[in-house]
Scaffold this motif. Structure first.
Motif, PDB file in Angstrom:
ATOM      1  N   LEU A   1       0.811  -1.214   0.000  1.00 46.65           N
ATOM      2  CA  LEU A   1       0.000   0.000   0.000  1.00 46.65           C
ATOM      3  C   LEU A   1       0.846   1.266   0.000  1.00 46.65           C
ATOM      4  O   LEU A   1       0.406   2.304  -0.507  1.00 46.65           O
ATOM      5  CB  LEU A   1      -0.937   0.002   1.218  1.00 46.65           C
ATOM      6  N   MET A   2       2.053   1.198   0.546  1.00 45.41           N
ATOM      7  CA  MET A   2       2.876   2.408   0.644  1.00 45.41           C
ATOM      8  C   MET A   2       3.768   2.626  -0.571  1.00 45.41           C
ATOM      9  O   MET A   2       4.176   3.753  -0.837  1.00 45.41           O
ATOM     10  CB  MET A   2       3.742   2.366   1.903  1.00 45.41           C
ATOM     11  N   PHE A   3       4.063   1.557  -1.320  1.00 44.22           N
ATOM     12  CA  PHE A   3       4.971   1.752  -2.454  1.00 44.22           C
ATOM     13  C   PHE A   3       4.453   2.771  -3.472  1.00 44.22           C
ATOM     14  O   PHE A   3       5.241   3.612  -3.949  1.00 44.22           O
ATOM     15  CB  PHE A   3       5.272   0.421  -3.152  1.00 44.22           C
ATOM     16  N   PRO A   4       3.170   2.742  -3.846  1.00 39.68           N
ATOM     17  CA  PRO A   4       2.697   3.743  -4.821  1.00 39.68           C
ATOM     18  C   PRO A   4       2.915   5.184  -4.347  1.00 39.68           C
ATOM     19  O   PRO A   4       3.232   6.070  -5.163  1.00 39.68           O
ATOM     20  CB  PRO A   4       1.201   3.431  -4.958  1.00 39.68           C
ATOM     21  N   PHE A   5       2.746   5.428  -3.043  1.00 41.21           N
ATOM     22  CA  PHE A   5       2.988   6.776  -2.521  1.00 41.21           C
ATOM     23  C   PHE A   5       4.475   7.129  -2.585  1.00 41.21           C
ATOM     24  O   PHE A   5       4.848   8.261  -2.901  1.00 41.21           O
ATOM     25  CB  PHE A   5       2.484   6.874  -1.079  1.00 41.21           C
ATOM     26  N   ALA A   6       5.328   6.131  -2.298  1.00 37.42           N
ATOM     27  CA  ALA A   6       6.772   6.359  -2.389  1.00 37.42           C
ATOM     28  C   ALA A   6       7.175   6.647  -3.827  1.00 37.42           C
ATOM     29  O   ALA A   6       7.990   7.546  -4.096  1.00 37.42           O
ATOM     30  CB  ALA A   6       7.519   5.133  -1.857  1.00 37.42           C
ATOM     31  N   TYR A   7       6.585   5.916  -4.771  1.00 34.57           N
ATOM     32  CA  TYR A   7       6.913   6.117  -6.182  1.00 34.57           C
ATOM     33  C   TYR A   7       6.453   7.502  -6.644  1.00 34.57           C
ATOM     34  O   TYR A   7       7.167   8.190  -7.390  1.00 34.57           O
ATOM     35  CB  TYR A   7       6.251   5.032  -7.032  1.00 34.57           C
ATOM     36  N   GLY A   8       5.268   7.910  -6.189  1.00 36.23           N
ATOM     37  CA  GLY A   8       4.781   9.253  -6.528  1.00 36.23           C
ATOM     38  C   GLY A   8       5.693  10.331  -5.978  1.00 36.23           C
ATOM     39  O   GLY A   8       5.960  11.342  -6.647  1.00 36.23           O
ATOM     40  N   MET A   9       6.190  10.132  -4.751  1.00 30.83           N
ATOM     41  CA  MET A   9       7.110  11.098  -4.147  1.00 30.83           C
ATOM     42  C   MET A   9       8.408  11.200  -4.938  1.00 30.83           C
ATOM     43  O   MET A   9       8.949  12.294  -5.143  1.00 30.83           O
ATOM     44  CB  MET A   9       7.413  10.674  -2.705  1.00 30.83           C
ATOM     45  N   VAL A  10       8.899  10.070  -5.421  1.00 33.90           N
ATOM     46  CA  VAL A  10      10.125  10.054  -6.221  1.00 33.90           C
ATOM     47  C   VAL A  10       9.937  10.860  -7.499  1.00 33.90           C
ATOM     48  O   VAL A  10      10.837  11.624  -7.913  1.00 33.90           O
ATOM     49  CB  VAL A  10      10.521   8.589  -6.540  1.00 33.90           C
ATOM     50  N   GLU A  11       8.789  10.723  -8.151  1.00 39.27           N
ATOM     51  CA  GLU A  11       8.532  11.456  -9.399  1.00 39.27           C
ATOM     52  C   GLU A  11       8.455  12.960  -9.157  1.00 39.27           C
ATOM     53  O   GLU A  11       8.925  13.752  -9.973  1.00 39.27           O
ATOM     54  CB  GLU A  11       7.236  10.946 -10.033  1.00 39.27           C
ATOM     55  N   VAL A  12       7.855  13.347  -8.018  1.00 37.92           N
ATOM     56  CA  VAL A  12       7.758  14.780  -7.700  1.00 37.92           C
ATOM     57  C   VAL A  12       9.141  15.361  -7.431  1.00 37.92           C
ATOM     58  O   VAL A  12       9.487  16.462  -7.888  1.00 37.92           O
ATOM     59  CB  VAL A  12       6.830  15.001  -6.484  1.00 37.92           C
ATOM     60  N   LEU A  13       9.961  14.621  -6.672  1.00 41.44           N
ATOM     61  CA  LEU A  13      11.271  15.128  -6.263  1.00 41.44           C
ATOM     62  C   LEU A  13      12.336  14.968  -7.341  1.00 41.44           C
ATOM     63  O   LEU A  13      13.360  15.661  -7.312  1.00 41.44           O
ATOM     64  CB  LEU A  13      11.743  14.386  -5.006  1.00 41.44           C
ATOM     65  N   GLY A  14      12.120  14.036  -8.252  1.00 42.25           N
ATOM     66  CA  GLY A  14      13.174  13.705  -9.212  1.00 42.25           C
ATOM     67  C   GLY A  14      14.329  13.004  -8.528  1.00 42.25           C
ATOM     68  O   GLY A  14      15.482  13.089  -8.961  1.00 42.25           O
ATOM     69  N   ALA A  15      14.028  12.297  -7.414  1.00 41.85           N
ATOM     70  CA  ALA A  15      15.044  11.621  -6.607  1.00 41.85           C
ATOM     71  C   ALA A  15      15.231  10.190  -7.104  1.00 41.85           C
ATOM     72  O   ALA A  15      14.391   9.654  -7.838  1.00 41.85           O
ATOM     73  CB  ALA A  15      14.614  11.611  -5.137  1.00 41.85           C
ATOM     74  N   PRO A  16      16.333   9.537  -6.711  1.00 38.91           N
ATOM     75  CA  PRO A  16      16.525   8.133  -7.100  1.00 38.91           C
ATOM     76  C   PRO A  16      15.465   7.246  -6.434  1.00 38.91           C
ATOM     77  O   PRO A  16      15.089   7.462  -5.278  1.00 38.91           O
ATOM     78  CB  PRO A  16      17.938   7.806  -6.596  1.00 38.91           C
TER      79      PRO A  16
END
Length: 575
Positions: free
Chosen positions: A496-511
């Motif tokens: 359940l948390m991975f999609p939120f983590a992936y969305g955060m990565v896209e916003v930040l442009g982080a690895p």
């Protein structure tokens, strides 16, 4: 947000609330959520089928099936008997070392289940001072490799779904080793905080069990204490028959001789712990039978066999069955199993041959009660195939020579071909409830992404996320996952948390990798609640722990573990 997004968000919220505030099984809750998503047309059947054939899920199922075969070997059981000594420090570090190492490769729930018995049975220390460390050691060990815990494989499957190559076998090792060994040391220093609780009263019917010591047995010439026979789970050595004489009581310094008959009493479900001792043959084995499914019967009040012994009856030939154990309520049995005069109302546990059910004399003598599942021991050759094949499969996957799922599939075929496991056993061991939980959680995550809920949420927090340091975003994802895993299940929290983590990565442009690792580590870090992780629940049930014991001991471990993991991720990826 449109109506579809509100529907998905409502189902997501309802699922979390149901997991937290109700006592319904997680599989039922996720099955209901899945049906709600399909009924509301947020998902179609092809989405569910895609999640059902998820590579991470298939790998996990194969790994669990293989682990059940590895659990048949004497490896963990034999080591378990030698763990606990009079010295608490030695006992703690032996227990930690075996559990931590085993859980890095084997199913940690199975490891803990195998070791609970010897820990509870030990004669030196309160089991409550070792059971919580046993569970935490398994959790920590599971974070060392890709296959150490199911959450790692679930996150790996999400990475692959999103176009990432996935984790390598050793991607977890640096973080898991440093955090695990550090927390092991902290646990040892904190053991004075653990309660000294008397063991629970054993809730089982005590059977009378006989085993012969063969000439080449590892027990010969050593005392009861040296053979660790007092550490057998729920089995007690009450007397020994030697040269036709009964010796009782049995003291710790009593030396075992060849051809002794050892008489045990206790929980017959744990009789496999005797069959794993080299050179110790159970009564039913010497009679030519021992099956994994045993039949429990009670002798009827008009049975012709009343008043006769097993030896006089020729029981094996008469019924095509061998007696594994005998129980007589209200009376303690003594003597050799074959020389006990049977009485009406005696309970017999039988290893039955193929002709047992065809015998016409059964109804005259017995009421058949039930079948009991008992794990029979493997031959030396089968043990070598099981342990060696498993290590080879893991080694090939760890060196990227062979895909893990492919290796496990072929290894499973070898286990079936060599008689170590069977098709029926595989069917029984398929973890259906776990499959429902994971498919449900994956489907819920799919719906969150497909409906645009994740995108809407990321748009809402974009002003904050774009201005915050990546390390604080990582800490936020980690803490949210950690809280969720304490409230629900580790696999559900990861999915359940991975999609939120992936969305955060896209916003930040982080690895992506540090965020994926953060979700995996946080989902496994269930140290505060006895309900967040299955190993915690096992030890919670095995002793009279209270919720506060986990909070008192687990909270410092959780904080320390989380701090180490987050610092390592920060400096490894330059966040």
């Amino acid at each position: 947000m449109d109506i579809n997004q509100y529907l998905v968000l409502a189902i997501f919220t309802g699922t979390i609330l149901a997991l937290v505030v109700t006592d319904k099984r997680p599989s039922l809750i996720f099955a209901s959520s899945l049906l709600a998503l399909i009924a509301s047309q947020q998902l179609i059947i092809s989405d569910v089928i895609k999640n059902l054939t998820n590579q991470g899920l298939i790998t996990l199922i194969l790994l669990l099936l293989v682990s059940s075969a590895v659990d048949k070997t004497s490896l963990i059981k034999r080591l378990g008997r030698t763990l606990v000594t009079a010295n608490f420090k030695t006992s703690f570090w032996r227990l930690f070392g075996l559990t931590f190492t085993s859980s890095a490769l084997l199913n940690n729930t199975a490891v803990v289940a195998s070791l609970i018995g010897p820990v509870k049975q030990n004669q030196y220390h309160h089991a409550s001072r070792l059971l919580i460390p046993l569970s935490y050691s398994a959790i920590l060990g599971g974070t060392v490799t890709l296959i150490g815990t199911s959450t790692n494989l679930i996150v790996d499957s999400f990475l692959i779904e999103h176009g990432h190559p996935g984790f390598n076998f050793w991607d977890f090792t640096l973080y898991g080793l440093v955090a695990g060994l550090s927390c092991g040391l902290l646990m040892y220093l904190m053991t004075p905080l653990l309660p000294k609780i008397e063991n629970k009263n054993n809730q089982y019917n005590s059977y009378f069990i006989e085993a012969d010591v063969e000439a080449d047995s590892e027990l010969v010439g050593k005392s009861v204490e040296e053979n660790h026979l007092r550490n057998l789970p729920e089995l007690f050595l009450i007397e020994v028959s030697r040269d036709g004489k009964l010796i009782t009581p049995i003291t710790p310094d009593f030396v075992i001789h060849a051809n002794d008959k050892l008489i045990f009493t206790g929980n017959v479900q744990n009789v496999d712990n005797l069959s794993h001792i080299k050179g110790l043959k159970l009564f039913a084995e010497s009679d030519g039978l021992l099956r994994d499914n045993l039949t429990e019967v009670i002798i009827s009040n008009r049975a012709p066999i009343i008043g006769k012994t097993l030896k006089v009856l020729g029981f094996r030939a008469l019924f095509d069955a061998a007696v594994v154990a005998v129980r007589r309520d209200g009376e303690s049995l003594s003597g050799k199993l074959g020389e006990i005069k049977l009485q009406a109302g005696d309970f017999l546990l039988l290893a039955t041959g193929p002709d047992f059910v065809q015998r016409h004399n059964l109804a005259k003598n017995f009421f058949i009660l039930s079948e009991k599942k008992v794990v029979t021991k493997l031959s030396r050759f089968q043990e070598w195939i099981t342990v060696g094949g498993f290590l080879l499969t893991v080694g090939l996957a760890a060196t990227s020579i062979l895909n893990l799922a492919t290796g496990l599939l072929f290894f499973m075929a070898i286990l079936v071909a060599s008689g170590i496991t069977s098709n029926n056993e595989i069917k029984r061991n398929i973890p259906l409830n776990l499959i429902i939980v994971i498919v449900g959680a994956l489907s819920l995550a799919t719906a969150l992404e497909k409906s645009g809920v994740i995108a809407q949420l990321m748009d809402a927090i974009h002003p904050w996320a774009s201005s915050v340091s990546p390390i604080w975003a990582l800490v936020t994802i980690y803490v949210l996952t950690l809280v969720l895993t304490e409230l629900v299940t580790n696999n559900a929290a990861a999915a359940l948390m991975f999609p939120f983590a992936y969305g955060m990565v896209e916003v930040l442009g982080a690895p992506l990798m540090p965020f994926a690792l953060a979700v995996a580590f946080a989902a496994s870090a269930s140290f505060i609640s006895p309900y967040g992780y299955q190993t915690n629940l096992l030890v919670f049930s095995a002793s009279n722990y209270k919720f506060q014991h986990f909070i008192k001991f687990g909270l410092p471990i959780s904080v320390f573990y989380s701090t180490i993991v987050l610092l390592l991720l920060k400096y490894s990826y330059g966040l």
